[in-house]
Scaffold this active site. Sequence first.
Site, PDB file in Angstrom:
ATOM      1  N   ASP A   1       8.023  11.378  -4.622  1.00  0.00           N
ATOM      2  CA  ASP A   1       9.077  11.602  -5.614  1.00  0.00           C
ATOM      3  C   ASP A   1       8.466  11.898  -6.987  1.00  0.00           C
ATOM      4  O   ASP A   1       9.183  12.128  -7.957  1.00  0.00           O
ATOM      5  CB  ASP A   1      10.076  10.435  -5.657  1.00  0.00           C
ATOM      6  CG  ASP A   1       9.440   9.105  -6.022  1.00  0.00           C
ATOM      7  OD1 ASP A   1       8.197   9.056  -6.167  1.00  0.00           O
ATOM      8  OD2 ASP A   1      10.183   8.120  -6.166  1.00  0.00           O
ATOM      9  N   SER A   2       7.117  11.937  -7.043  1.00  0.00           N
ATOM     10  CA  SER A   2       6.438  12.462  -8.239  1.00  0.00           C
ATOM     11  C   SER A   2       6.873  13.898  -8.492  1.00  0.00           C
ATOM     12  O   SER A   2       6.636  14.442  -9.570  1.00  0.00           O
ATOM     13  CB  SER A   2       4.922  12.395  -8.064  1.00  0.00           C
ATOM     14  OG  SER A   2       4.537  12.967  -6.827  1.00  0.00           O
TER      15      SER A   2
ATOM     16  N   ASP B   1       8.880  10.473   0.555  1.00  0.00           N
ATOM     17  CA  ASP B   1       9.242   9.339  -0.307  1.00  0.00           C
ATOM     18  C   ASP B   1      10.747   9.114  -0.324  1.00  0.00           C
ATOM     19  O   ASP B   1      11.519  10.072  -0.465  1.00  0.00           O
ATOM     20  CB  ASP B   1       8.802   9.657  -1.750  1.00  0.00           C
ATOM     21  CG  ASP B   1       7.745   8.707  -2.269  1.00  0.00           C
ATOM     22  OD1 ASP B   1       7.501   7.663  -1.631  1.00  0.00           O
ATOM     23  OD2 ASP B   1       7.149   9.026  -3.313  1.00  0.00           O
TER      24      ASP B   1
ATOM     25  N   LYS C   1       8.297   6.732   3.009  1.00  0.00           N
ATOM     26  CA  LYS C   1       7.603   5.755   2.158  1.00  0.00           C
ATOM     27  C   LYS C   1       8.601   5.121   1.208  1.00  0.00           C
ATOM     28  O   LYS C   1       9.487   5.810   0.704  1.00  0.00           O
ATOM     29  CB  LYS C   1       6.471   6.424   1.368  1.00  0.00           C
ATOM     30  CG  LYS C   1       5.776   5.459   0.389  1.00  0.00           C
ATOM     31  CD  LYS C   1       4.480   6.008  -0.165  1.00  0.00           C
ATOM     32  CE  LYS C   1       4.619   6.883  -1.375  1.00  0.00           C
ATOM     33  NZ  LYS C   1       5.256   6.225  -2.537  1.00  0.00           N
TER      34      LYS C   1
ATOM     35  N   GLU D   1       8.858   1.884  -1.989  1.00  0.00           N
ATOM     36  CA  GLU D   1       8.062   1.057  -2.906  1.00  0.00           C
ATOM     37  C   GLU D   1       8.500  -0.403  -2.852  1.00  0.00           C
ATOM     38  O   GLU D   1       9.696  -0.689  -2.745  1.00  0.00           O
ATOM     39  CB  GLU D   1       8.224   1.589  -4.341  1.00  0.00           C
ATOM     40  CG  GLU D   1       7.687   2.991  -4.516  1.00  0.00           C
ATOM     41  CD  GLU D   1       7.804   3.503  -5.954  1.00  0.00           C
ATOM     42  OE1 GLU D   1       8.208   2.728  -6.851  1.00  0.00           O
ATOM     43  OE2 GLU D   1       7.478   4.682  -6.166  1.00  0.00           O
TER      44      GLU D   1
ATOM     45  N   GLU E   1      -1.568   1.343  -5.572  1.00  0.00           N
ATOM     46  CA  GLU E   1      -1.669   2.180  -6.782  1.00  0.00           C
ATOM     47  C   GLU E   1      -2.078   1.348  -7.993  1.00  0.00           C
ATOM     48  O   GLU E   1      -1.486   0.293  -8.276  1.00  0.00           O
ATOM     49  CB  GLU E   1      -0.327   2.884  -7.041  1.00  0.00           C
ATOM     50  CG  GLU E   1      -0.374   3.769  -8.294  1.00  0.00           C
ATOM     51  CD  GLU E   1       0.727   4.799  -8.395  1.00  0.00           C
ATOM     52  OE1 GLU E   1       1.534   4.928  -7.450  1.00  0.00           O
ATOM     53  OE2 GLU E   1       0.776   5.488  -9.435  1.00  0.00           O
TER      54      GLU E   1
HETATM   55  O1  KIV Z   1       5.322   9.993  -5.604  1.00  0.00           O
HETATM   56  C1  KIV Z   1       4.094  10.037  -5.447  1.00  0.00           C
HETATM   57  O2  KIV Z   1       3.452  11.079  -5.579  1.00  0.00           O
HETATM   58  C2  KIV Z   1       3.400   8.806  -5.069  1.00  0.00           C
HETATM   59  C3  KIV Z   1       1.904   8.823  -5.117  1.00  0.00           C
HETATM   60  C4  KIV Z   1       1.447   8.791  -6.509  1.00  0.00           C
HETATM   61  C5  KIV Z   1       1.326   7.743  -4.289  1.00  0.00           C
HETATM   62  O3  KIV Z   1       4.030   7.844  -4.767  1.00  0.00           O
END
Ligand code: KIV
Length: 307
Positions: free
Chosen positions: A59-60, A98, A128, A130, A197
């Site tokens: 989600d970056s 994510d 994924k 968090e 992280e």
């Molecule tokens: O969203 C993302 O790119 C991430 C990575 C930085 C691990 O969670």
Amino acid sequence: RGVYERDTKGRIEPMKQNNVVTLAAMKARGEKISQLTCYDYSTARLMDQAGINMILVGDSLGMTMQGYSDTLPVTLEEMILYGRSVARGCRNAFVVLDMPFMSYQVSPEQALANAGRMMKETGVDGVKLEGGEGICPQIRAITAAGIPVCAHVGMTPQSYHAFGGFTVQGKGEAGAARLLKDALAVQEAGAFAVVLECVPPKLAALISRKLDIITIGIGAGGGCDGQVLVYQDMLGITEGQTPKFVKAFAQVGQQMMEAFQAYDSQVKSGVFPAPAQTYAKSDCGDEVLNRLDESQSAPLLSVCSTQ
Ligand code: KIV
């Protein structure tokens, strides 16, 4: 190999070279696992062909693709769109998508429903989310449905308001013990992997040794089982300062800038397109074009002359 899946055209294909079993085997053999973030089909194909083991549709993308200052505004629909594009580009890389902010925090039921949608509508290989101990009911619900889950502990960007910024986690004995507890909890809940992280390197190495599941580090030193970086950071595309843990493996941003400037100048000077970039062989002869020119210009001229 005896395990098969269907590709997008319905053909039966061998299971991807990278899957939860082969990735776990890499850890057991002490082989390092490579992972990069990715958000589009063309880049995913290149990463897949380069031999990258895992791709994270992070989600970056809220920052790298959409220009937000954090990941919080990203929606489930947006993640599905980007995830689908990346999944189509990967034959061998294991693709993790994510779960965006507020798509899983509410309840295990919400998490399962949304993880299910993400799997059904994209073709990715896992999701994924968090969080540590607090998110274990969600991990249990999703993994019970047969969906591989990668957890993410340490600096979790969706909670950066609660941390007071993007800060190193696991500091001091209490912080280190809490992080280890979180990592053990997500493993016990069924996660097949965990991202660490912004974690001090010796602590990350200790967690990696203590866990059976794979650890993927970002800003967590070389003792993790694998590494992940945001691809714009590692290609040198990101503008401004990058975090301490980033290494630029190329200066693609500079190359792109030079190519855009060259294009701009060649369009404006008429150098591009040259004859080599045209369909000149398909043109009619001059005689025909002259006839067309005359037949079109006559009525136009008469219209103009009345004004
Ligand atoms: O969203 C993302 O790119 C991430 C990575 C930085 C691990 O969670």
